[in-house]
Design an enzyme around this catalytic site. Structure first.
Site, PDB file in Angstrom:
ATOM      1  N   GLY A   1       0.833  -1.213   0.000  1.00  0.00           N
ATOM      2  CA  GLY A   1       0.000   0.000   0.000  1.00  0.00           C
ATOM      3  C   GLY A   1       0.860   1.253   0.000  1.00  0.00           C
TER       4      GLY A   1
ATOM      5  N   ARG B   1      13.445  10.111  -3.033  1.00  0.00           N
ATOM      6  CA  ARG B   1      14.356  11.242  -3.292  1.00  0.00           C
ATOM      7  C   ARG B   1      15.627  11.117  -2.446  1.00  0.00           C
ATOM      8  NH1 ARG B   1      14.825  15.980  -0.312  1.00  0.00           N
ATOM      9  NH2 ARG B   1      15.472  17.876  -1.435  1.00  0.00           N
TER      10      ARG B   1
ATOM     11  N   ARG C   1       1.037  -5.141  -5.114  1.00  0.00           N
ATOM     12  CA  ARG C   1       1.256  -6.337  -4.298  1.00  0.00           C
ATOM     13  C   ARG C   1       1.397  -7.475  -5.292  1.00  0.00           C
ATOM     14  NH1 ARG C   1      -2.694  -3.544  -0.949  1.00  0.00           N
ATOM     15  NH2 ARG C   1      -1.698  -3.008   1.022  1.00  0.00           N
TER      16      ARG C   1
ATOM     17  N   ASP D   1       5.373  -5.251   5.854  1.00  0.00           N
ATOM     18  CA  ASP D   1       5.852  -6.611   6.170  1.00  0.00           C
ATOM     19  C   ASP D   1       5.815  -7.565   4.977  1.00  0.00           C
ATOM     20  OD1 ASP D   1       3.120  -6.601   6.296  1.00  0.00           O
ATOM     21  OD2 ASP D   1       2.962  -7.635   8.220  1.00  0.00           O
ATOM     22  N   GLY D   2       4.822  -7.401   4.081  1.00  0.00           N
ATOM     23  CA  GLY D   2       4.769  -8.252   2.887  1.00  0.00           C
ATOM     24  C   GLY D   2       6.011  -8.037   2.023  1.00  0.00           C
TER      25      GLY D   2
ATOM     26  N   THR E   1       4.316   2.565   5.287  1.00  0.00           N
ATOM     27  CA  THR E   1       2.915   2.142   5.395  1.00  0.00           C
ATOM     28  C   THR E   1       2.198   3.096   6.337  1.00  0.00           C
ATOM     29  OG1 THR E   1       1.423   0.488   6.365  1.00  0.00           O
ATOM     30  CG2 THR E   1       3.690   0.401   7.112  1.00  0.00           C
ATOM     31  N   ILE E   2       0.943   3.400   6.016  1.00  0.00           N
ATOM     32  CA  ILE E   2       0.213   4.306   6.910  1.00  0.00           C
ATOM     33  C   ILE E   2      -0.156   3.614   8.219  1.00  0.00           C
ATOM     34  CG2 ILE E   2      -0.727   5.699   5.023  1.00  0.00           C
ATOM     35  CD1 ILE E   2      -3.484   4.317   5.667  1.00  0.00           C
ATOM     36  N   ASP E   3      -0.068   2.276   8.258  1.00  0.00           N
ATOM     37  CA  ASP E   3      -0.588   1.528   9.404  1.00  0.00           C
ATOM     38  C   ASP E   3       0.244   1.644  10.679  1.00  0.00           C
ATOM     39  OD1 ASP E   3      -2.591   0.726   7.775  1.00  0.00           O
ATOM     40  OD2 ASP E   3      -1.929  -1.338   7.550  1.00  0.00           O
TER      41      ASP E   3
ATOM     42  N   ASP F   1       2.326  -0.330  11.860  1.00  0.00           N
ATOM     43  CA  ASP F   1       2.280  -1.593  12.604  1.00  0.00           C
ATOM     44  C   ASP F   1       3.568  -2.396  12.466  1.00  0.00           C
ATOM     45  OD1 ASP F   1       1.934  -2.137   9.948  1.00  0.00           O
ATOM     46  OD2 ASP F   1       0.259  -3.515  10.195  1.00  0.00           O
TER      47      ASP F   1
ATOM     48  N   ARG G   1      -5.770  -2.735   9.068  1.00  0.00           N
ATOM     49  CA  ARG G   1      -6.217  -4.130   8.915  1.00  0.00           C
ATOM     50  C   ARG G   1      -5.935  -4.945  10.174  1.00  0.00           C
ATOM     51  NH1 ARG G   1      -3.522  -5.557   3.543  1.00  0.00           N
ATOM     52  NH2 ARG G   1      -1.905  -4.701   4.842  1.00  0.00           N
TER      53      ARG G   1
ATOM     54  N   ALA H   1     -13.360  11.293  20.500  1.00  0.00           N
ATOM     55  CA  ALA H   1     -14.369  10.228  20.366  1.00  0.00           C
ATOM     56  C   ALA H   1     -14.736   9.645  21.729  1.00  0.00           C
ATOM     57  CB  ALA H   1     -13.828   9.125  19.467  1.00  0.00           C
TER      58      ALA H   1
ATOM     59  N   ARG I   1     -25.165   6.941  11.945  1.00  0.00           N
ATOM     60  CA  ARG I   1     -24.625   7.057  10.593  1.00  0.00           C
ATOM     61  C   ARG I   1     -23.233   6.425  10.562  1.00  0.00           C
ATOM     62  NH1 ARG I   1     -29.090   8.338   9.991  1.00  0.00           N
ATOM     63  NH2 ARG I   1     -30.011  10.016   8.749  1.00  0.00           N
TER      64      ARG I   1
ATOM     65  N   HIS J   1      -9.567   5.056   1.437  1.00  0.00           N
ATOM     66  CA  HIS J   1      -8.276   5.378   0.821  1.00  0.00           C
ATOM     67  C   HIS J   1      -7.911   6.854   0.833  1.00  0.00           C
ATOM     68  CE1 HIS J   1      -8.886   1.253  -0.408  1.00  0.00           C
ATOM     69  NE2 HIS J   1      -7.594   1.202  -0.640  1.00  0.00           N
ATOM     70  N   VAL J   2      -8.848   7.696   1.254  1.00  0.00           N
ATOM     71  CA  VAL J   2      -8.490   9.111   1.396  1.00  0.00           C
ATOM     72  C   VAL J   2      -7.301   9.230   2.360  1.00  0.00           C
ATOM     73  CG1 VAL J   2     -10.097   9.635   3.310  1.00  0.00           C
ATOM     74  CG2 VAL J   2      -9.512  11.416   1.693  1.00  0.00           C
TER      75      VAL J   2
HETATM   76  O1  F6P Z   1      -1.491  -1.455   4.633  1.00  0.00           O
HETATM   77  C1  F6P Z   1      -2.058  -0.249   4.352  1.00  0.00           C
HETATM   78  C2  F6P Z   1      -3.522  -0.378   4.096  1.00  0.00           C
HETATM   79  O2  F6P Z   1      -3.971   0.911   3.773  1.00  0.00           O
HETATM   80  C3  F6P Z   1      -4.360  -0.996   5.217  1.00  0.00           C
HETATM   81  O3  F6P Z   1      -4.655  -0.116   6.250  1.00  0.00           O
HETATM   82  C4  F6P Z   1      -5.582  -1.449   4.448  1.00  0.00           C
HETATM   83  O4  F6P Z   1      -6.205  -2.508   5.102  1.00  0.00           O
HETATM   84  C5  F6P Z   1      -5.005  -1.895   3.152  1.00  0.00           C
HETATM   85  O5  F6P Z   1      -3.783  -1.200   2.984  1.00  0.00           O
HETATM   86  C6  F6P Z   1      -5.886  -1.659   1.954  1.00  0.00           C
HETATM   87  O6  F6P Z   1      -5.203  -2.110   0.846  1.00  0.00           O
HETATM   88  P1  F6P Z   1      -5.577  -2.019  -0.701  1.00  0.00           P
HETATM   89  O7  F6P Z   1      -6.866  -1.339  -0.831  1.00  0.00           O
HETATM   90  O8  F6P Z   1      -4.452  -1.272  -1.325  1.00  0.00           O
HETATM   91  O9  F6P Z   1      -5.599  -3.417  -1.151  1.00  0.00           O
END
Ligand code: F6P
Length: 323
Positions: free
Chosen positions: A11, A21, A72, A103-104, A126-128, A130, A172, A187, A247, A253-254
């Site tokens: 991702g 860069r 991927r 990690d992948g 990665t934005i996660d 993790d 995820r 929240a 709601r 993906h934003v």
């Molecule tokens: O690993 C980054 C991430 O944005 C996760 O938070 C999300 O679950 C996943 O990728 C979504 O992946 P894609 O839509 O690119 O398959």
């Protein structure tokens, strides 16, 4: 080592360009040739490889996404795919790699090294957030701020209409995005994969809030939560509190796009330099990261297998601050 390759994989994340860069410029600074590999491992297999110069990476530090594209790759999980990738690298004279991904990406690099001996150093992209071996990953800070900006807007309309909003953020396998969104977004409840937050608990919290005269609520749900998606959770809660006006907003993906924050540009630049310097020092199969403000290299095997734990005090903070 005379020639290295760089690619982005998995991702995308804001700051990947700043990292590319830094890698290209550090290579040039040290007299190395650097080649860009498009579309991650897929491009490596196909030989989608081109020479990069200092000017190739001008005017990209502020841009989201990745100029090298990302993917991927299913093919790279096969021995034939990796063999084809190796042939391409050999044909281009590439002796070392810098991989920007998660990690992948590092799992692939580890197997590739065992089979073909091409050294790789990784930058956590990665934005996660993790990944074990770094306090922050490239893109995380920007993603959190993007989500928080949206949550502030949701709060306005939630307040006007006296509604409960279930806001789903990415992650995820982890609640790293959800936690600062919940604390920073004020929240009432946060639901993350690392902790069990039952539907009954959510209902109790909402009812208790109403009794205290609260009229609007925000529930942040990490997409990997064990109770399901925000849509599923909202449906389960609505079933039990039918008079609640609920709601659902899925930020999706934003969170992956946009100009990288100052923190992400800084981190990406620092780690990009560290990747190339690591390769030059003879390191292999390690990820560059920052822990407690210090540069560290962590073996891929640890980044892949070890879990970066979330501080349990953070979920407690959400409870305390929403009283
Ligand atoms: O690993 C980054 C991430 O944005 C996760 O938070 C999300 O679950 C996943 O990728 C979504 O992946 P894609 O839509 O690119 O398959």
């Amino acid at each position: 080592m005379k020639r290295i390759g760089v690619f982005t994989s998995g991702g995308d994340a804001p700051g990947m360009n700043a990292c590319i860069r830094a890698i290209v410029r550090t290579a040039v600074y040290n007299g190395l040739e650097v080649y860009g590999i498009r579309r991650g491992y897929n491009g490596m297999i196909k030989g989608d490889i081109f020479k990069m110069e200092s000017l190739t990476v001008s005017n990209i530090i502020q841009k989201g996404g990745t100029i090298l594209k990302s993917a991927r790759s299913k093919e790279f999980t096969t021995k034939e795919g990796r063999q084809a990738a190796y042939e391409q690298l050999k044909a281009h004279g590439i002796e070392g790699l810098v991989a920007i991904g998660g990690d992948g990406t590092f799992t692939g690099a580890n197997i590739f090294y065992e089979e073909f001996g091409i050294p790789t150093i990784g930058a956590p992209g990665t934005i996660d957030n993790d990944l074990y071996g770094t306090d922050y990953t490239i893109g995380y800070d920007t993603a959190v701020n993007t989500a928080l900006d949206a949550i502030d807007k949701i709060r306005d309309t939630a307040d006007s209409h006296e509604r409960v909003f279930f806001v789903e953020v990415m992650g995820r396998d982890s609640g790293y995005i959800a936690i600062p969104c919940a604390i920073g977004g004020g929240a009432e409840i946060v639901m993350i994969p690392e902790t069990d937050t039952s539907i009954d608990y959510v209902i109790d919290q909402l009812r208790a809030g109403w009794r205290r005269s609260k009229t609007s609520f925000i529930v942040i749900v990490a997409e990997g939560d064990e109770e399901g998606s925000a849509t599923e959770i909202a449906a389960k809660v609505s079933q039990q509190i039918p008079d609640m006006d609920a709601r659902v907003t899925i930020l999706g993906h934003v969170q992956r796009g946009g100009a990288p924050s100052a923190a992400d540009r800084m981190l990406a630049s620092q780690l990009g330099i560290a990747c190339v310097e690591g390769l030059l020092e003879g390191r292999t199969n390690e990820m560059a990261g920052i822990i407690n403000r210090e540069l560290v290299y962590t073996p891929f095997i640890e980044t892949i297998t070890k879990q970066k734990l979330i501080n349990p005090n953070f979920t407690k903070m959400v409870d305390i601050l929403s009283v």
